[in-house]
Design a protein around this motif. Structure first.
Motif, short mmCIF file in Angstrom:
data_model
loop_
_atom_site.label_atom_id
_atom_site.label_comp_id
_atom_site.label_asym_id
_atom_site.label_seq_id
_atom_site.Cartn_x
_atom_site.Cartn_y
_atom_site.Cartn_z
N TRP A 176 -8.25 -19.46 -14.43
CA TRP A 176 -7.88 -18.69 -13.62
C TRP A 176 -8.22 -16.92 -13.76
N HIS A 177 -8.07 -16.50 -12.29
CA HIS A 177 -8.32 -15.49 -12.09
C HIS A 177 -7.04 -15.06 -11.28
N HIS A 178 -6.65 -13.94 -11.46
CA HIS A 178 -5.31 -13.41 -10.46
C HIS A 178 -5.48 -12.38 -10.28
N GLU A 179 -5.63 -12.20 -8.83
CA GLU A 179 -5.25 -10.56 -8.00
C GLU A 179 -4.29 -10.41 -7.10
N THR A 180 -3.57 -9.00 -7.01
CA THR A 180 -3.38 -8.61 -5.99
C THR A 180 -3.55 -8.50 -4.30
N ILE A 181 -3.59 -9.07 -3.37
CA ILE A 181 -3.62 -8.15 -2.25
C ILE A 181 -3.13 -7.76 -1.90
N GLU A 182 -1.66 -7.25 -1.45
CA GLU A 182 -0.80 -6.09 -1.08
C GLU A 182 0.47 -6.24 -2.03
N PRO A 183 0.01 -4.81 -2.77
CA PRO A 183 1.71 -4.86 -3.44
C PRO A 183 2.98 -5.20 -2.59
N GLY A 184 4.10 -5.67 -2.95
CA GLY A 184 5.25 -5.45 -3.25
C GLY A 184 6.30 -4.50 -1.96
N GLY A 185 6.82 -4.80 -1.58
CA GLY A 185 7.55 -3.49 -0.89
C GLY A 185 8.27 -4.00 0.15
N GLN A 186 7.40 -4.65 1.23
CA GLN A 186 7.67 -5.69 2.10
C GLN A 186 7.52 -6.69 2.19
N THR A 214 -3.07 -6.32 12.35
CA THR A 214 -3.96 -6.84 13.23
C THR A 214 -3.27 -5.99 15.01
N GLY A 215 -2.00 -6.17 14.34
CA GLY A 215 -1.90 -5.94 16.34
C GLY A 215 -0.74 -6.40 16.98
N LEU A 216 -1.22 -7.76 16.00
CA LEU A 216 -0.55 -9.05 16.68
C LEU A 216 1.06 -9.59 16.39
N GLY A 217 2.13 -9.49 17.20
CA GLY A 217 3.28 -9.06 16.47
C GLY A 217 4.26 -10.29 17.68
N HIS A 218 5.52 -10.44 17.41
CA HIS A 218 6.28 -11.49 18.27
C HIS A 218 7.27 -10.24 19.40
N PRO A 219 6.62 -9.99 19.78
CA PRO A 219 7.07 -9.17 21.81
C PRO A 219 8.53 -8.29 21.39
N ILE A 220 9.39 -9.59 21.39
CA ILE A 220 11.04 -8.68 20.73
C ILE A 220 11.21 -7.43 19.60
N LEU A 221 10.46 -8.41 18.51
CA LEU A 221 10.78 -7.72 17.24
C LEU A 221 9.55 -6.16 17.22
N THR A 222 8.36 -6.26 17.59
CA THR A 222 7.80 -5.09 17.38
C THR A 222 8.25 -4.06 19.44
N TRP A 274 2.15 -13.59 7.56
CA TRP A 274 3.31 -12.28 7.71
C TRP A 274 3.46 -11.50 7.59
N ASP A 275 3.71 -10.21 8.35
CA ASP A 275 4.77 -9.16 7.61
C ASP A 275 5.52 -8.95 8.40
N PRO A 276 6.68 -9.70 7.70
CA PRO A 276 8.30 -8.98 8.54
C PRO A 276 9.06 -7.99 8.59
N GLY A 277 8.68 -7.36 8.06
CA GLY A 277 9.20 -5.55 7.78
C GLY A 277 8.38 -4.85 8.74
N ASN A 278 7.29 -5.24 9.41
CA ASN A 278 7.10 -4.58 10.04
C ASN A 278 6.23 -5.58 11.46
N SER A 279 6.82 -6.27 11.17
CA SER A 279 6.81 -7.31 12.49
C SER A 279 4.71 -7.64 13.12
N VAL A 280 4.45 -7.99 12.03
CA VAL A 280 2.76 -7.85 12.55
C VAL A 280 2.36 -8.97 11.23
N LEU A 281 1.06 -9.47 12.07
CA LEU A 281 0.29 -10.16 11.32
C LEU A 281 -1.05 -9.01 10.45
#
Length: 195
Positions: free
Chosen positions: A135-145, A187-195, A165-172
């Protein structure tokens, strides 16, 4: 596959083999077992893959070129991987942090296993692949959100593409790997109530 009852069968995943017959993985809410079943053309064949410690959360099923089943799943906060060989399951621990959640798995044409998942302790999107050396491991996006619900697909070159899904920014978000590493797009795709 299973008889009727009040105990739910959850965390399901499905794949079709070359004969278009269904293979499914699911968690038995009554026993807490991870189960696998496939239709052989006449009846359903069922087995227990793993049991104990609430096995089988967030299961993901894929079939290799020979029709053998491979599963990724969570149990006790560990990310595990199981593969079917003849009449038994071989189980490995992919991530031992005890904080893994979610997961999506694909198998490349060369047999390499790819998994995208969440490190819930540090809110990271992680990626792991298994080749002949392990097995080999990589981080795609580091912590924070906090990021959740990863989906995974492989392109014709066997390179991973991940959506989550990134809930901190309410976006895919969409991430893909190339020779230079991981590239992440909002992607700019988010929940219309949250963005």
């Amino acid at each position: 596959v299973e008889g009727p009852g009040s105990i739910p069968y959850t965390d399901t995943s499905i794949a079709l083999d070359s004969w278009q017959r269904p293979h499914i993985s699911y968690r038995d809410g009554g026993s807490g077992d991870l189960k696998y079943a496939y239709y052989n053309g006449m009846s359903w064949i069922k087995t227990v893959v793993d049991s104990g410690d609430d096995a089988g959360r967030h299961t993901s099923l894929a079939l290799d070129a020979n029709g053998n089943a491979h599963l990724s799943y969570m149990t006790g906060g560990l990310l595990k991987y199981a593969r079917r060989t003849r009449d038994r399951w071989l189980i490995e621990t992919v991530d031992v942090s005890g904080q893994s959640q979610g997961g999506a798995m694909e198998i490349a044409g060369d047999g390499t296993v790819h998994v995208a998942y969440v490190d819930a302790a540090q809110y990271k999107i992680e990626y792991a692949y298994r080749d002949a050396t392990g097995w080999h491991h990589e981080t795609i996006e580091p912590g924070g959100q906090a990021s959740w619900f990863p989906g995974l697909a492989l392109d014709s070159a066997g390179q991973p593409h991940v959506v989550y899904w990134d809930p901190g920014n309410s976006v895919l978000k969409y991430a893909f790997k190339h020779a230079g590493g991981w590239e992440i797009e909002n992607t700019g795709l988010g929940h219309p109530i949250l963005t």
